[in-house]
Each structure stands twice: as C-alpha cells, then as structure tokens.
Design a protein around this motif. Structure first.
Motif, short mmCIF file in Angstrom:
data_model
loop_
_atom_site.label_atom_id
_atom_site.label_comp_id
_atom_site.label_asym_id
_atom_site.label_seq_id
_atom_site.Cartn_x
_atom_site.Cartn_y
_atom_site.Cartn_z
N GLY A 1 0.95 -1.22 -0.02
CA GLY A 1 -0.08 -0.06 -0.10
C GLY A 1 0.66 1.29 0.07
N ALA A 2 2.11 1.15 0.33
CA ALA A 2 2.88 2.27 0.32
C ALA A 2 3.55 2.71 -0.99
N TYR A 3 3.52 1.79 -1.94
CA TYR A 3 4.15 1.77 -3.12
C TYR A 3 4.02 3.05 -4.01
N GLY A 4 4.81 3.78 -4.30
CA GLY A 4 4.60 5.11 -4.87
C GLY A 4 4.57 6.36 -4.12
N ILE A 5 4.49 6.18 -2.68
CA ILE A 5 4.39 7.33 -1.90
C ILE A 5 5.73 7.62 -1.46
N PRO A 6 5.80 9.11 -1.25
CA PRO A 6 7.40 9.73 -0.82
C PRO A 6 7.55 8.83 0.63
N LYS A 7 8.87 8.80 0.33
CA LYS A 7 9.60 7.88 1.58
C LYS A 7 9.69 8.55 2.81
N ASP A 8 9.33 10.11 2.71
CA ASP A 8 9.28 10.79 4.17
C ASP A 8 7.96 10.86 4.62
N ARG A 9 6.93 10.29 4.24
CA ARG A 9 5.48 9.98 4.64
C ARG A 9 5.45 9.47 6.02
N GLY A 10 6.40 8.97 6.53
CA GLY A 10 6.18 8.67 7.98
C GLY A 10 5.64 7.17 8.13
N LEU A 11 6.29 6.16 7.19
CA LEU A 11 5.81 4.91 6.86
C LEU A 11 5.70 3.98 8.09
N LYS A 12 6.81 4.19 9.04
CA LYS A 12 7.00 3.48 10.15
C LYS A 12 5.68 3.92 11.27
N GLU A 13 5.33 5.18 11.31
CA GLU A 13 4.38 5.67 12.04
C GLU A 13 3.19 5.15 11.82
N ARG A 14 2.92 5.25 10.35
CA ARG A 14 1.59 4.71 9.73
C ARG A 14 1.46 3.34 10.19
N LEU A 15 2.33 2.40 9.97
CA LEU A 15 2.21 1.03 10.42
C LEU A 15 1.59 0.91 11.80
N GLU A 16 2.32 1.47 12.51
CA GLU A 16 2.02 1.60 14.09
C GLU A 16 0.71 1.86 14.36
N TRP A 17 0.15 2.81 13.48
CA TRP A 17 -1.11 3.58 13.76
C TRP A 17 -2.16 2.19 13.27
N ILE A 18 -1.79 1.61 12.06
CA ILE A 18 -2.54 0.82 11.62
C ILE A 18 -2.72 -0.57 12.56
N TYR A 19 -1.43 -1.03 13.21
CA TYR A 19 -1.67 -1.89 14.29
C TYR A 19 -2.40 -1.71 15.44
N ARG A 20 -2.40 -0.38 15.61
CA ARG A 20 -3.47 0.24 16.83
C ARG A 20 -4.78 -0.21 16.33
N LEU A 21 -5.14 0.28 15.12
CA LEU A 21 -6.54 0.17 14.75
C LEU A 21 -6.81 -1.08 14.66
#
Length: 236
Positions: free
Chosen positions: A101-121
């Motif tokens: 789902g992260a394919y093609g998005i800028p690498k500075d978009r905070g991917l680690k934080e997004r994954l942590e947020w999804i794991y909380r959801l």
C-alpha cells in the motif's frame, strides 16, 4: 467539493451499466452509495479509481479533471480503494501486504508511524504480521485490505462492499472502524454498500442507485425516513 462526478456513463461493450450518475463528496464527509446487487455500485467505484474508463461524463478530484487518468496517477493524488472481497495478496505476509500500500508514496511520509497506527486500529494484524495473508480469516483479510489502503494516508478512501461475506459481529466492527476513521481522523470516505441500515447509520449523506441511475439522495436521516428506502432497503 473534494470529489465531484458529473453525468458519469460506463459501458461494457454495448451494455451501458451506469447511466449519467452525478454525485459529490465534501472533504471530511462519509457518504454512502446504496443499491441492490447489479445496480452498478462497483462499476461507479471502479470508474472513480480509473480501473474502468467511462464512456462519458467528468470526474473531478480536488478541482482537477481526473476522468482519463490512470489508476496509479489517481493513487498518487490521494485516492485509494478497498476492493470488494478484500483482494489481498495471498502469498505475501501481512506486513508485505501493508507495504504494498506504500508503493509510490514519498519515503518521508512516516511509513513506520503509519504502520504502528494501523496496528493500533487492527491489533490482530500485528499479531499475524509474519503470516501469509492466505492463512487469515475473511474478517482479518478485510481488515488487512483496509489497512493496506490506509498506509498511504489517502485524501479519499473508496470502500467497496466491506460487509460482504462477514459475520454480523465483524460487520459491526468494520463499520465502527470506518466511523472512527471519519470522526477521529477526519478521513473522507465514499462507501458502496448493500447493507443500507449499517452504512446509513455511519454516513452523513447517501445516494440510492438503481439500475445504473441515482434515484434518491439526501442526508442519512432523510433517507432512513423515506418510505421508499425503508421498504426497499431497510426492511421496515
């Protein structure tokens, strides 16, 4: 208007499946498109994502004409789709699916934080992080499909028949997640559903689609009070 659709027409060969649909979604709204099986709901969503090119009409996103854009171009603008029946990558792990789902998005978009947020959801996704997606239950795969779409922090989330094939308890959980995303995160969502009662219950507004045409539209309260909607879709 974040998304504006004017006189959308979509054909499969000589068969016109969508006949001049017009609808709009404001930023921060959760809007439902409701209709029976075969009404053209998924076709509308596929046209919005660019997976099916329209025969006529115009699709505007953030004031920009995207009618003829390819799907990957729309994704880069911030449109993401949760497809019908999840459609995860079965031979990839949960984490690998999310990273797709992260394919093609800028690498500075905070991917680690997004994954942590999804794991909380969806805590079950963190528990199953290393498992192949094919080993997940239907409800877990649906959560994975939603999480995959959320990784890129979309401006507009298109959700296709999220309740299909799920047990009632899981349906309630998934609809609650969509409601929380809209209310707590301010995410704009266009939800296509046969489950009129559940979808109108979390939506600001709705459109009733019948045989490729918008027949009724209004606020969720107005639609739930409309005798035609109550009889045909709510079973009341």
């Amino acid at each position: 208007m974040l998304l504006e659709v004017e006189d959308l027409k979509v054909s499969y060969g000589d068969f016109e499946a969508v006949h001049g649909v017009s609808l709009g979604v404001e930023e921060g709204e959760l809007v439902s498109v409701i209709g029976a099986n075969g009404a053209g709901k998924t076709t509308v969503l596929r046209a919005l994502m660019g997976l099916t090119m329209p025969k006529g009409g115009r699709i505007s996103f953030m004031g920009r004409d995207v009618t003829r854009m390819e799907p990957h171009e729309r994704a880069r603008l911030g449109i993401r789709m949760v497809p019908e029946r999840a459609r995860v990558f079965p031979e990839l792990t949960v984490r690998e699916n999310l990273l797709m789902g992260a394919y093609g998005i800028p690498k500075d978009r905070g991917l680690k934080e997004r994954l942590e947020w999804i794991y909380r959801l969806f805590p079950v996704l963190e528990e199953r992080e290393g498992q192949l997606a094919v080993t997940l239950s239907g409800g877990e795969q649906q959560q994975l499909a939603i999480g995959r779409a959320l990784v890129s922090d979309p401006k507009l989330l298109l959700v296709d028949e999220v309740s299909m094939g799920l047990m009632p308890k899981l349906v309630d959980q998934v609809f609650q997640v969509l409601r929380d995303l809209n209310i707590s995160e301010g995410m704009t969502i266009l939800l296509v559903e046969q489950n009129a009662l559940a979808s109108l219950g979390i939506s600001h507004r709705g459109y009733i689609l019948q045989t490729g045409r918008i027949e009724i539209s209004g606020s969720s309260q107005e639609l739930m009070a409309d005798p035609r909607v109550r009889e045909a879709y709510l079973g009341i």
